[in-house]
Motif scaffolding. Structure first.
Motif, PDB file in Angstrom:
ATOM      1  N   ARG A  32       0.817  -1.216   0.000  1.00  0.00           N
ATOM      2  CA  ARG A  32       0.000   0.000   0.000  1.00  0.00           C
ATOM      3  C   ARG A  32       0.852   1.267   0.000  1.00  0.00           C
ATOM      4  O   ARG A  32       0.423   2.295  -0.504  1.00  0.00           O
ATOM      5  CB  ARG A  32      -0.954  -0.020   1.202  1.00  0.00           C
ATOM      6  N   ASP A  33       2.051   1.183   0.574  1.00  0.00           N
ATOM      7  CA  ASP A  33       2.889   2.391   0.688  1.00  0.00           C
ATOM      8  C   ASP A  33       4.345   2.033   0.384  1.00  0.00           C
ATOM      9  O   ASP A  33       5.122   1.737   1.292  1.00  0.00           O
ATOM     10  CB  ASP A  33       2.771   2.981   2.093  1.00  0.00           C
ATOM     11  N   ARG A  36       7.345   3.527   2.417  1.00  0.00           N
ATOM     12  CA  ARG A  36       7.573   3.109   3.801  1.00  0.00           C
ATOM     13  C   ARG A  36       7.854   1.614   3.934  1.00  0.00           C
ATOM     14  O   ARG A  36       8.260   1.159   5.008  1.00  0.00           O
ATOM     15  CB  ARG A  36       6.363   3.466   4.661  1.00  0.00           C
ATOM     16  N   ALA A  47       2.356   0.269  -5.939  1.00  0.00           N
ATOM     17  CA  ALA A  47       1.407   0.649  -4.895  1.00  0.00           C
ATOM     18  C   ALA A  47       0.015   0.155  -5.258  1.00  0.00           C
ATOM     19  O   ALA A  47      -0.396   0.180  -6.428  1.00  0.00           O
ATOM     20  CB  ALA A  47       1.389   2.163  -4.720  1.00  0.00           C
ATOM     21  N   ASN A  49      -3.974  -1.511  -3.222  1.00  0.00           N
ATOM     22  CA  ASN A  49      -4.667  -2.059  -2.064  1.00  0.00           C
ATOM     23  C   ASN A  49      -5.671  -3.089  -2.553  1.00  0.00           C
ATOM     24  O   ASN A  49      -6.580  -2.766  -3.328  1.00  0.00           O
ATOM     25  CB  ASN A  49      -5.371  -0.927  -1.308  1.00  0.00           C
TER      26      ASN A  49
END
Length: 290
Positions: A32-33, A36, A47, A49
């Motif tokens: 999702r990120d 990070r 990226a 979801n």
């Protein structure tokens, strides 16, 4: 052969990703990120979801095999995700499921089944007309990383049900079975139930960590009521607490579990070697407890 790894920043997905890259396979990693996630540079990181199919545009292009996890993230959209994947050319899907799923258990198809998310994902994949394998993992050894702060600060692990032995499984073994199913033939239709090679109690787990880090540690048995209060204070999901301890008005007793755990040999049958021991896991993760 390009392989998509979903849940790539998770405990199992991350290990699947690392093992595939180590074996030289081209891998696309979904997270999702990406900024990070800290995923390996060798992976093609994208990226998206799983719970929001609109974020997955182009994700499956050029992919022919997929590791699908975690179930809770995709259960609501499983049919959409699997349909998009197969339409784009994915022809083999390996799911991360739960060893607690039992096909002939009463109520297994019900919405309130204790692992309904995993069942939903399994069924969506089975209906997709592709090669599939379900990796039904038992209790993760990595769950005991929850003890890390207490071990570092006090040297004491407080937990209920200290007499209950578990056939916990190393995340590296789970990932290795998934990688075999993704990259080798002969696993279509298999439902592998994965455990470790031994039954270990919480005090034995603490002793293994102590040996791995060269420190004296102590296991302290607490009551289910004490555990409930502690977990509630730490913000644990109430559903998880009830799953572990039983509902507050009908708590589980240690006698309900002693002697109930079973071991399987599926890790050894797939990999040709015994499953790793908890002592091996503790040595692998010693730095996490220091």
């Amino acid at each position: 052969m390009r392989i998509l790894v979903t849940g790539a920043s998770g405990t199992i997905g991350g290990e699947v990703l690392r093992q595939l890259l180590a074996a030289g396979h081209p891998v696309r990693a979904l997270t999702r990120d990406p900024a990070r996630a800290g995923l390996p540079e060798a992976a093609e990181v994208v990226a998206g979801n799983l719970a929001e199919p609109d974020t997955l545009t182009g994700l499956f292009t050029g992919v022919d095999r997929m590791f699908l996890a975690p179930a809770f993230a995709v259960a609501r959209t499983a049919e959409q995700v699997v349909a998009a994947a197969t339409a784009a050319g994915v022809r083999r899907i390996v799911t991360l499921s739960s060893g607690a799923v039992v096909d002939d258990e009463p109520g297994v198809e019900d919405a309130d089944y204790h692992h309904a998310d995993e069942v939903t994902v399994e069924r969506a994949v089975e209906a997709a007309g592709v090669e599939w394998t379900h990796v039904r993992a038992g209790e993760f050894m990595a769950n005991t990383l929850d003890w890390a702060q207490a071990i570092r600060t006090t040297g004491v692990v407080s937990s209920p049900f200290g007499k209950i032995a578990s056939g916990m499984v190393h995340e590296a073994d789970i990932a290795a079975v998934a990688v075999a199913a993704l990259t080798q033939d002969g696993h279509h239709g298999a439902k592998y139930v994965l455990t470790g090679s031994e039954l270990v109690t919480p005090p034995e787990q603490v002793a293994a960590i102590a040996a791995a880090i060269g420190r004296q540690l102590r296991f302290e048995a607490i009551s289910p009521a004490q555990a409930r209060a502690s977990w509630q204070a730490q913000g644990y999901d109430p559903a998880f607490i009830d799953w572990m301890l039983g509902p507050e008005d009908a708590p589980l007793a240690e006698s309900d579990f002693v002697g109930a755990a079973e071991l399987t040999d599926d890790v050894e049958r797939v990999l040709g070697r015994p499953a790793h021991t908890y002592a091996r896991w503790a040595a692998d993760h010693a730095a996490d407890f220091r």
